[in-house]
Write an enzyme that holds these catalytic residues in place. Structure first.
Site, mmCIF file in Angstrom:
data_model
loop_
_atom_site.group_PDB
_atom_site.id
_atom_site.type_symbol
_atom_site.label_atom_id
_atom_site.label_comp_id
_atom_site.label_asym_id
_atom_site.label_seq_id
_atom_site.Cartn_x
_atom_site.Cartn_y
_atom_site.Cartn_z
ATOM 1 C CG ASN A 27 -48.463 0.904 27.583
ATOM 2 O OD1 ASN A 27 -48.903 1.851 28.403
ATOM 3 N ND2 ASN A 27 -49.265 -0.403 28.558
ATOM 4 C CG LEU A 61 -43.848 -16.465 16.556
ATOM 5 C CD1 LEU A 61 -43.191 -17.253 16.136
ATOM 6 C CD2 LEU A 61 -45.336 -16.920 16.624
ATOM 7 N N GLY A 97 -39.480 -15.803 19.370
ATOM 8 C CA GLY A 97 -39.695 -14.507 18.801
ATOM 9 C C GLY A 97 -40.762 -13.785 18.010
ATOM 10 C CG ASP A 122 -48.951 -2.398 24.527
ATOM 11 O OD1 ASP A 122 -49.681 -2.760 23.302
ATOM 12 O OD2 ASP A 122 -49.407 -1.793 26.494
HETATM 13 O O1 KDG Z 1 -50.839 -3.989 26.718
HETATM 14 C C1 KDG Z 1 -50.907 -3.755 27.832
HETATM 15 C C2 KDG Z 1 -52.170 -3.480 28.565
HETATM 16 O O2 KDG Z 1 -53.097 -4.149 28.715
HETATM 17 C C3 KDG Z 1 -51.961 -2.614 29.990
HETATM 18 O O3 KDG Z 1 -51.460 -1.363 29.950
HETATM 19 C C4 KDG Z 1 -52.904 -1.907 30.142
HETATM 20 O O4 KDG Z 1 -54.118 -1.193 28.525
HETATM 21 C C5 KDG Z 1 -54.678 -1.775 29.372
HETATM 22 C C6 KDG Z 1 -55.060 -2.827 29.909
HETATM 23 O O5 KDG Z 1 -56.302 -2.646 29.384
HETATM 24 O O6 KDG Z 1 -55.601 -4.126 30.102
#
Ligand code: KDG
Length: 327
Positions: free
Chosen positions: A43, A231, A235, A263
């Site tokens: 991501n 946060l 923010g 991400d």
């Molecule tokens: O941060 C998002 C991720 O959690 C998701 O895309 C899937 O990598 C992943 C996970 O293991 O949860």
């Protein structure tokens, strides 16, 4: 001279095929699904690539059609996937989301025994970091088992030895490991990074209850050069030894899907931080946090973990307050 495409950023981690129900409600009664892919590190890779950075994604996939799909999608996003390994003995992982109609979606993982879960430190290849400037990792791959945790640790150490800077998002996933293992492992990785990016809840999980400012000081003393505290609706705050900057959130009217927002935030922060070296910490942090907050908010506007990530011209338009021409 290296034959590897130069990379501003290398990310390492597992990506899965993601099935999302077309309806809200219990997964047990969802008859229809859309198919996409997801993985915290990919991501971030997509987010950075859309913002104009060159990105290399390191991973393993099954020698199966789902692996083909993940690879083709990431390559289509401009991410360099040339060092990804395929393993005929172990599959590409899968995960499902469940939209309840309120709060964060539930996720169900089918990733035990996946190609990435076979990673051992012996797989770490110095070519991964050749011709590259920065490595981004998260706490998800270490959660897959002791050997994958050691793989990520070795990658962080080797990358730094080759002159790369390293960012680390703890991305605590309680469904993948016990709290005890998670705390111990995540804490042990913090001194190996230059930029540490926890959410407020993760900071509390790792260091106990403190004020936001105390979290900044606490993680800086663990050896990282920058702490970025997310946060959520409030923010974010960034800390370096020279500066502490709080930036207001980018407010959205409604939230569709929160998964992937962290991400997106990481991609926003890194894209600005890594391209502004040499500037003073205060304006540099402010600019990076503003972009991070914007990207985190935009990611919540779409179903899917990365589909809502913007391109650089959209970011510039939104930050300039331009009105969207829709027709
Ligand atoms: O941060 C998002 C991720 O959690 C998701 O895309 C899937 O990598 C992943 C996970 O293991 O949860």
């Amino acid at each position: 001279m290296s034959d590897i495409r130069p990379a501003d950023v290398v990310t390492i981690g597992e990506s899965m095929v993601l099935f999302q129900p077309m309806s809200e409600g219990p997964l047990a009664y969802a008859p229809l699904f859309t198919r996409s892919l997801a993985g915290a590190e990919s991501n971030v890779a997509i987010g950075l690539s859309r913002l104009g950075l060159s990105v290399r994604w390191i991973s393993r996939l099954g020698a199966d059609p789902f692996g083909d799909f993940v690879l083709a999608t990431l390559a289509g996003e401009g991410v360099d996937v040339s060092l990804v390994e395929r393993d005929a003995g172990y599959p590409t992982a899968v995960y499902f989301k469940e939209f309840k109609g309120y709060g964060d979606p539930n996720v169900y993982y089918y990733r035990k025994g996946s190609a990435v879960s076979q990673w051992t430190p012996g797989h770490v290849n110095l070519r991964w970091f050749d011709n590259a400037s920065h490595l981004h990792v998260t706490g998800i791959t270490p959660a897959l088992g002791p050997a994958t945790a050691e793989t990520v640790r070795k990658a962080m150490v080797e990358a730094r030895a080759m002159g790369l800077t390293v960012s680390f998002d703890p991305n605590l996933r309680r469904k993948l490991w016990s709290e005890e293992k998670a705390r111990k492992t995540l804490l042990s990785l913090i001194p190996l990074c230059d930029i540490f990016m926890p959410g407020l809840e993760e900071a509390e999980f790792l260091a106990g209850p403190m004020t936001e400012e105390a979290y900044g000081a606490h993680f800086l003393t663990m050896g990282t050069g920058v702490v970025v505290l997310k946060l959520g609706e409030e923010g974010s705050i960034g800390f370096t030894p020279q500066a502490a900057v709080r930036v207001k959130p980018h407010v959205v009217k409604r939230v569709i899907d929160t998964v992937g927002a962290g991400d997106a935030f990481a991609a926003g922060f890194l894209s600005a931080w890594l391209t502004s070296a040499g500037e003073d910490d205060e304006p540099r942090l402010r600019q990076a946090l503003e972009r991070a907050n914007l990207l985190g908010a935009l990611a919540t506007q779409y179903r899917g973990d990365w589909e809502g990530l913007p391109k650089l011209d959209e970011v510039r338009r939104l930050q300039a307050g331009a009105r969207e021409t829709t027709r």
